[in-house]
Design a protein around this motif. Sequence first.
Motif, PDB file in Angstrom:
ATOM      1  N   ARG A 252       0.916 -22.397  28.766  1.00  8.09           N
ATOM      2  CA  ARG A 252      -0.391 -22.711  28.174  1.00  8.09           C
ATOM      3  C   ARG A 252      -1.262 -23.438  29.201  1.00  8.09           C
ATOM      4  O   ARG A 252      -2.454 -23.120  29.357  1.00  8.09           O
ATOM      5  N   ALA A 253      -0.664 -24.391  29.920  1.00 13.56           N
ATOM      6  CA  ALA A 253      -1.417 -25.148  30.921  1.00 13.56           C
ATOM      7  C   ALA A 253      -1.957 -24.218  32.012  1.00 13.56           C
ATOM      8  O   ALA A 253      -3.105 -24.351  32.451  1.00 13.56           O
ATOM      9  N   MET A 254      -1.121 -23.280  32.438  1.00 18.24           N
ATOM     10  CA  MET A 254      -1.501 -22.353  33.498  1.00 18.24           C
ATOM     11  C   MET A 254      -2.669 -21.466  33.053  1.00 18.24           C
ATOM     12  O   MET A 254      -3.648 -21.280  33.800  1.00 18.24           O
ATOM     13  N   SER A 255      -2.605 -20.929  31.845  1.00 15.49           N
ATOM     14  CA  SER A 255      -3.684 -20.055  31.357  1.00 15.49           C
ATOM     15  C   SER A 255      -4.975 -20.851  31.175  1.00 15.49           C
ATOM     16  O   SER A 255      -6.069 -20.360  31.504  1.00 15.49           O
ATOM     17  N   GLN A 256      -4.864 -22.088  30.686  1.00 15.90           N
ATOM     18  CA  GLN A 256      -6.058 -22.915  30.488  1.00 15.90           C
ATOM     19  C   GLN A 256      -6.726 -23.252  31.818  1.00 15.90           C
ATOM     20  O   GLN A 256      -7.957 -23.258  31.934  1.00 15.90           O
ATOM     21  N   TYR A 257      -5.918 -23.512  32.846  1.00 17.54           N
ATOM     22  CA  TYR A 257      -6.477 -23.814  34.168  1.00 17.54           C
ATOM     23  C   TYR A 257      -7.269 -22.619  34.700  1.00 17.54           C
ATOM     24  O   TYR A 257      -8.408 -22.774  35.178  1.00 17.54           O
ATOM     25  N   HIS A 258      -6.681 -21.422  34.633  1.00 18.96           N
ATOM     26  CA  HIS A 258      -7.373 -20.239  35.164  1.00 18.96           C
ATOM     27  C   HIS A 258      -8.618 -19.906  34.346  1.00 18.96           C
ATOM     28  O   HIS A 258      -9.619 -19.424  34.900  1.00 18.96           O
ATOM     29  N   MET A 259      -8.585 -20.179  33.038  1.00 11.87           N
ATOM     30  CA  MET A 259      -9.791 -20.013  32.224  1.00 11.87           C
ATOM     31  C   MET A 259     -10.869 -20.996  32.669  1.00 11.87           C
ATOM     32  O   MET A 259     -12.054 -20.647  32.745  1.00 11.87           O
ATOM     33  N   ALA A 260     -10.459 -22.225  32.986  1.00  7.58           N
ATOM     34  CA  ALA A 260     -11.417 -23.237  33.431  1.00  7.58           C
ATOM     35  C   ALA A 260     -12.121 -22.799  34.710  1.00  7.58           C
ATOM     36  O   ALA A 260     -13.342 -22.949  34.853  1.00  7.58           O
ATOM     37  N   VAL A 261     -11.346 -22.249  35.649  1.00 12.07           N
ATOM     38  CA  VAL A 261     -11.928 -21.780  36.912  1.00 12.07           C
ATOM     39  C   VAL A 261     -12.966 -20.696  36.647  1.00 12.07           C
ATOM     40  O   VAL A 261     -14.080 -20.723  37.193  1.00 12.07           O
ATOM     41  N   ALA A 262     -12.616 -19.728  35.788  1.00 12.27           N
ATOM     42  CA  ALA A 262     -13.527 -18.611  35.514  1.00 12.27           C
ATOM     43  C   ALA A 262     -14.777 -19.077  34.771  1.00 12.27           C
ATOM     44  O   ALA A 262     -15.895 -18.659  35.091  1.00 12.27           O
ATOM     45  N   TYR A 263     -14.583 -19.955  33.773  1.00 14.32           N
ATOM     46  CA  TYR A 263     -15.743 -20.469  33.041  1.00 14.32           C
ATOM     47  C   TYR A 263     -16.694 -21.210  33.988  1.00 14.32           C
ATOM     48  O   TYR A 263     -17.913 -21.087  33.886  1.00 14.32           O
ATOM     49  N   ARG A 264     -16.124 -21.972  34.922  1.00 12.02           N
ATOM     50  CA  ARG A 264     -16.958 -22.703  35.879  1.00 12.02           C
ATOM     51  C   ARG A 264     -17.754 -21.741  36.761  1.00 12.02           C
ATOM     52  O   ARG A 264     -18.951 -21.925  36.993  1.00 12.02           O
ATOM     53  N   LEU A 265     -17.098 -20.682  37.209  1.00  8.58           N
ATOM     54  CA  LEU A 265     -17.782 -19.697  38.050  1.00  8.58           C
ATOM     55  C   LEU A 265     -18.894 -18.972  37.287  1.00  8.58           C
ATOM     56  O   LEU A 265     -19.897 -18.570  37.875  1.00  8.58           O
TER      57      LEU A 265
END
Length: 353
Positions: free
Chosen positions: A205-218
């Motif tokens: 869950r932590a891993m998926s949330q981190y990658h979502m955060a990166v994409a949302y920021r971009l």
Amino acid sequence: MGQDQTKQQIEKGLQLYQSNQTEKALHVWMKVLEKSADLVGRFRVLGCLVTAHSEMGRYKEMLKFAVVQIDTARELEDADFLLESYLNLARSNEKLCEFHKTVSYCKTCLGLPGTRAGAQLGGQVSLSMGNAFLGLSLFQKALESFEKALRYAHNNDDAMLECRVCCSLGSFYAQVKDYEKALFFPCKAAELVNDYGKGWSLKYRAMSQYHMAVAYRLLGHLGSAMECCEESMKIALQHGDRPLQALCLLCFADIHRSRGDLELSQLKLHCLSESIYRSKGLQRELRAHVVRFHECVEETELYCGLCGESIGERNSRLQALPCSHIFHLRCLQNNGTRSCPNCRRSSMKPGFV
């Protein structure tokens, strides 16, 4: 220490580790390694130590135990154990950014004679190889490996592997700047965690949330990026996952930089040489930099074979074909050709990714 006692102590260590008593778990496993004469038990405990040190960010220690595990597998003369130990060696080198070694060890795994573990671990080998190719900026090879890993996951109903591949694909598309796909794949990973991950480690869950955060920021969705990054950091702190903590800190810095929080943005500075040369009016240096940039684009095949524009300079929708060549989606839609413009393979049906 006999076979039964070895099994009991390994299980005790796993229970401690799952309850976040990591140092106690490591102490138990190290005692097993010192006292047990059971080779199979020693092999298993070495696997536990490799995983634990990976999640703590102690990659040199991870590599040390992976090397010992290889020696133990050779003593056992078992192809399944040898495959698993070479995979751990590949992962260790991947974490240490020794990407050429990672690829070499993955190829060794794939070259081993047929084993019972092959069907289970083949997808993980392809995933590790894809991450290494991505680290080397060999984008087509990375995509081919990720597609293989996805096929393994689908063919074996391995939702956990699919989740990990989706996170890696998120990184891939973030690097080539297709931000919609950079978000799509981590969101797919989060769905898999919600649907199947009741008994999984929270790290997924932590891993998926981190990658979502990166994409949302971009994509400029800074509120959503902050929410996802905070969720990922909370889990990382709870489990002592230092590598993920570091990634979240960098993501927080990028979010604040995007918001214009200048003091916080100093946590991560980006200094692009092209901008410097242009601002200083150093035309010769600027031209040399631009030429080198386009050379790198050609070397990595990071350009659209239809319009000739480089991929990765700006946010754009991309499409990968089964041959793993990448094009602008608009170019494929407008072109009307029935074969890949790069390699002339006849199928234009989109691949997995």
